[in-house]
Design an enzyme around this catalytic site. Structure first.
Site, PDB file in Angstrom:
ATOM      1  N   CYS A 186      -7.247  24.847  24.120  1.00  0.00           N
ATOM      2  CA  CYS A 186      -8.693  24.691  23.960  1.00  0.00           C
ATOM      3  C   CYS A 186      -9.274  23.371  24.420  1.00  0.00           C
ATOM      4  O   CYS A 186     -10.222  23.365  25.202  1.00  0.00           O
ATOM      5  CB  CYS A 186      -9.115  24.991  22.539  1.00  0.00           C
ATOM      6  SG  CYS A 186      -8.249  24.024  21.328  1.00  0.00           S
ATOM      7  N   HIS A 239     -14.246  20.253  18.962  1.00  0.00           N
ATOM      8  CA  HIS A 239     -12.862  19.894  19.322  1.00  0.00           C
ATOM      9  C   HIS A 239     -12.755  19.054  20.597  1.00  0.00           C
ATOM     10  O   HIS A 239     -11.803  19.185  21.371  1.00  0.00           O
ATOM     11  CB  HIS A 239     -11.977  21.155  19.462  1.00  0.00           C
ATOM     12  CG  HIS A 239     -10.525  20.872  19.151  1.00  0.00           C
ATOM     13  ND1 HIS A 239      -9.545  21.823  19.207  1.00  0.00           N
ATOM     14  CD2 HIS A 239      -9.907  19.721  18.789  1.00  0.00           C
ATOM     15  CE1 HIS A 239      -8.379  21.282  18.892  1.00  0.00           C
ATOM     16  NE2 HIS A 239      -8.571  20.007  18.637  1.00  0.00           N
ATOM     17  N   HIS A 288      -9.304  32.277  16.098  1.00  0.00           N
ATOM     18  CA  HIS A 288      -8.192  31.341  15.894  1.00  0.00           C
ATOM     19  C   HIS A 288      -7.603  31.575  14.498  1.00  0.00           C
ATOM     20  O   HIS A 288      -8.342  31.930  13.582  1.00  0.00           O
ATOM     21  CB  HIS A 288      -8.733  29.914  16.014  1.00  0.00           C
ATOM     22  CG  HIS A 288      -7.692  28.884  16.310  1.00  0.00           C
ATOM     23  ND1 HIS A 288      -6.698  28.561  15.414  1.00  0.00           N
ATOM     24  CD2 HIS A 288      -7.471  28.108  17.405  1.00  0.00           C
ATOM     25  CE1 HIS A 288      -5.922  27.631  15.947  1.00  0.00           C
ATOM     26  NE2 HIS A 288      -6.363  27.338  17.158  1.00  0.00           N
TER      27      HIS A 288
END
Ligand SMILES: *[C@@H]1O[C@H](CO)[C@@H](O)[C@H](O)[C@H]1NC(C)=O
Ligand SMILES: *[C@@H]1O[C@H](CO)[C@@H](O)[C@H](O)[C@H]1NC(C)=O
Ligand SMILES: *[C@@H]1O[C@H](CO)[C@@H](O)[C@H](O)[C@H]1NC(C)=O
Length: 580
Positions: free
Chosen positions: A76, A137, A294
């Site tokens: 990711c 993220h 996820h």
């Protein structure tokens, strides 16, 4: 009369840009939907007949479906960095070289560098109302717990509600993640070292005939204290991780730490509804970056046990339902026809997320491999759907190679912005391909990195209508043919557990999408020509590459207590939103 005419002309001129903005076909709103770890084989319109994804399927019926849509990385953090910047992550330094392939904690100092330009930044400058809801993220802080140097608000999003970090398997503590297992291992090593050192000191003291109480009594007591602390730390690692990484932010403020996972889905949907209501009169860009699918697969009761594919399938079906809810909001606000909708996933499904016979990761259909692998198709070929009613043809399917990086120039230009000229942009404008005015995508070559290591490359040989894939390095699967690195969480990119190939492995993706028939000079007359052509392209790319400091390596990617966002007193870091 002349002044009257001047005024009238002035009014007309003043109105023109606004009028142009309202015309269908120009300056649309953008709603970008990104799933986390969703496999291309998990979606109905990509061939899954047993899972229910009616809302995503409807997007494809009403829009354009890309069948060779490629992520710039198979995990990711680098994939998302490439998506937002239109550049291979190796150019922005959003890659690792030491195996820590994504940002490991919310409190690390690495992140998307401030001198990188996202499409959100360009559209914000062009007057778009920009927002990010969900997962980020891509880093948070550089030097203190609130400098927010990598925060979404520093990268062109005027609104942020969601997780600065990411869902991780260990957030609800039912899964012993690789990260937690590794930390526990290291703590236990420290513990053993402390005990051994204390024993040595004791023995040495005795041998040297030193008398108590000094020096060995304090040594023993000190070691015992350190050992107990280490043991306690190992025991409470789960709690530590939950409080450190599992929190929600609204703009610059932590609103919930740790998150109550069951509430998050409705909270994110409410926020999307409020954003669309607030901004329906302006052109807006909203990126909804789902926490689904996820691990730990947090699913609300309405969807638990409802799919044919266990908890994973339930989670996929809930995510599809969320897509439907958000599309419904566009309808309700009356903006469906001037909104470009895009749906994708950051990387392929994780084949290693299995416990016994239970599936906790995605399915990549006919494609080999999955999340975390550098070159195999399953980790990087993801869903890609665009819908813009009345502008893009409905039901069109594009099989040309395209990249998630293409979203950058596409939305920048549609929004009236300019692609930066001072840096290499690897994405290509998709609009001609989506409209059907171009037959071929602009990508002749696409490179497939695993961290900073180039594992594979594809060549679209347009005149022959072939797509070739060349693998220089492949991970060693645990069992031959298994297609996964079970037990290791994720396949490595370098070291003993990968196989370099001289000459490289060659596949013809246009005839063998599963990469199951290795071509050789004996079976493929074009072997040397193809391998040579790709090699020259790779060398050209590498010669021109300017390395940027790696944001995911070493000290940039370790937990730094002074960077830890906390909404309660440190180290407790606990708070609840008011009124709930
Ligand atoms: C559909 O998706 C589920 C969930 O990943 C998977 O287990 C199943 O094999 C897929 N089925 C088909 C026909 O692709
Ligand atoms: C939206 O576009 C579709 C397809 O062009 C058209 O059929 C529909 O009437 C439009 N809806 C509105 C509200 O303009
Ligand atoms: C951003 O700064 C880094 C470090 O100084 C540099 O290596 C990189 O080339 C810069 N990137 C851009 C797009 O200017």
């Amino acid at each position: 009369f002349r002044s009257c005419l001047a005024v009238a002309l002035g009014v007309l001129l003043a109105l023109t840009p606004a009028a142009r903005g309202d015309m269908p076909g120009s300056r649309p709103n953008m709603l970008l939907l990104m799933a986390d770890d969703l496999g291309i084989g998990d979606v109905g319109c990509y061939g899954n007949s047993t899972i229910r994804t009616p809302n995503i399927d409807r997007l494809a019926e009403e829009g354009v479906m890309l069948t060779q849509h490629i992520a710039a990385a198979s995990v990711c953090t680098p994939s998302r960095a490439a998506f937002l910047t239109g550049r291979y992550p190796v150019r922005s330094g959003m890659v690792s070289s030491d195996g820590y392939r994504v940002l490991q904690w919310a409190a690390v100092s690495g992140g998307l560098p401030t001198n990188e330009t996202t499409f959100a930044k360009i559209l914000q400058d062009k007057g778009y109302a920009t927002g990010l809801i969900g997962k980020w993220h891509l880093g948070l802080n550089c030097d203190s717990s609130s400098d927010h140097c990598h925060h979404p608000l520093r990268h062109g999003f005027a609104h942020f509600y969601g997780m600065p970090f990411s869902m991780m398997g260990d957030l609800p503590r039912w899964e012993l993640s690789e990260k937690r297992a590794g930390l526990e291992r290291r703590l236990h090593l420290c513990l053993r070292a402390v005990v051994a050192l204390a024993a040595l000191a004791l023995a040495a003291g005795k041998l040297a005939g030193l008398q108590p109480p000094l020096p060995w009594t304090p040594v023993v007591i000190g070691s015992a204290v350190v050992a107990v602390l280490l043991l306690a730390a190992a025991r409470s690692l789960g709690t530590l991780i939950v409080h450190a990484d599992c929190f929600l932010m609204r703009d610059h403020a932590v609103t919930e730490q740790p998150m109550r996972l069951q509430r998050t889905t409705p909270l994110l949907l409410e926020d999307a509804a409020a954003f669309l209501k607030r901004n329906k009169q302006r052109p807006f860009l909203l990126l909804v970056s789902f926490l689904h699918v996820h691990t730990p697969l947090v699913t609300t009761e309405n969807f638990l046990g409802k799919s044919l594919h266990g908890l994973y399938g339930d989670n996929v079906e809930e995510m599809d339902w969320m897509v439907g809810q958000i599309l419904g909001m566009l309808d309700r606000e009356g903006v469906t026809n001037n909104t470009l909708v895009y749906f994708t996933s950051d990387n392929g499904g994780s084949l290693e997320s299995q416990h016994g016979n239970r599936q906790y990761g995605g399915w990549n259909g006919v494609y080999r491999g999955g999340k975390g692998m550098g070159g195999w198709e399953g980790g990087i070929r993801v869903p890609g759907i665009f819908r813009w009613p009345g502008v893009l043809p409905a039901g069109r399917v594009v099989t040309e190679p395209t990249s998630l990086m293409d979203v950058f120039p596409t939305v920048v230009q549609l929004g009236g912005g300019q692609v930066p000229q001072d840096r290499v942009i690897d994405g290509r404008d998709l609009l001609p391909l989506l409209l059907g005015t171009a037959q071929h995508s602009d990508h002749e070559f696409l490179l497939h990195y695993c961290e900073v290591f180039l594992h594979a490359a594809r060549w679209h040989q347009r005149d022959r209508g072939r797509v070739w894939k060349v693998h220089y390095v492949t991970p060693q699967f645990q069992r031959a043919g298994a297609g996964a690195c079970y037990g290791r969480g994720v396949c490595p990119c370098f070291g003993e557990k990968v196989t370099p190939h001289h000459p490289p492995l060659l596949f013809d993706l246009s005839r063998d999408p599963s990469e199951s028939h290795v071509l050789t000079p004996a079976t493929e007359p074009l072997f040397h020509e193809v391998v040579g052509r790709v090699q020259r392209a790779v060398e050209g790319h590498q010669r021109a590459l300017r390395p940027a400091p790696l944001q995911l390596d070493g000290l940039h990617n370790i937990w730094k207590p002074w960077l830890q966002p906390c909404c309660g007193p440190f180290p407790l870091c606990w708070c609840r939103p008011q009124g709930s």
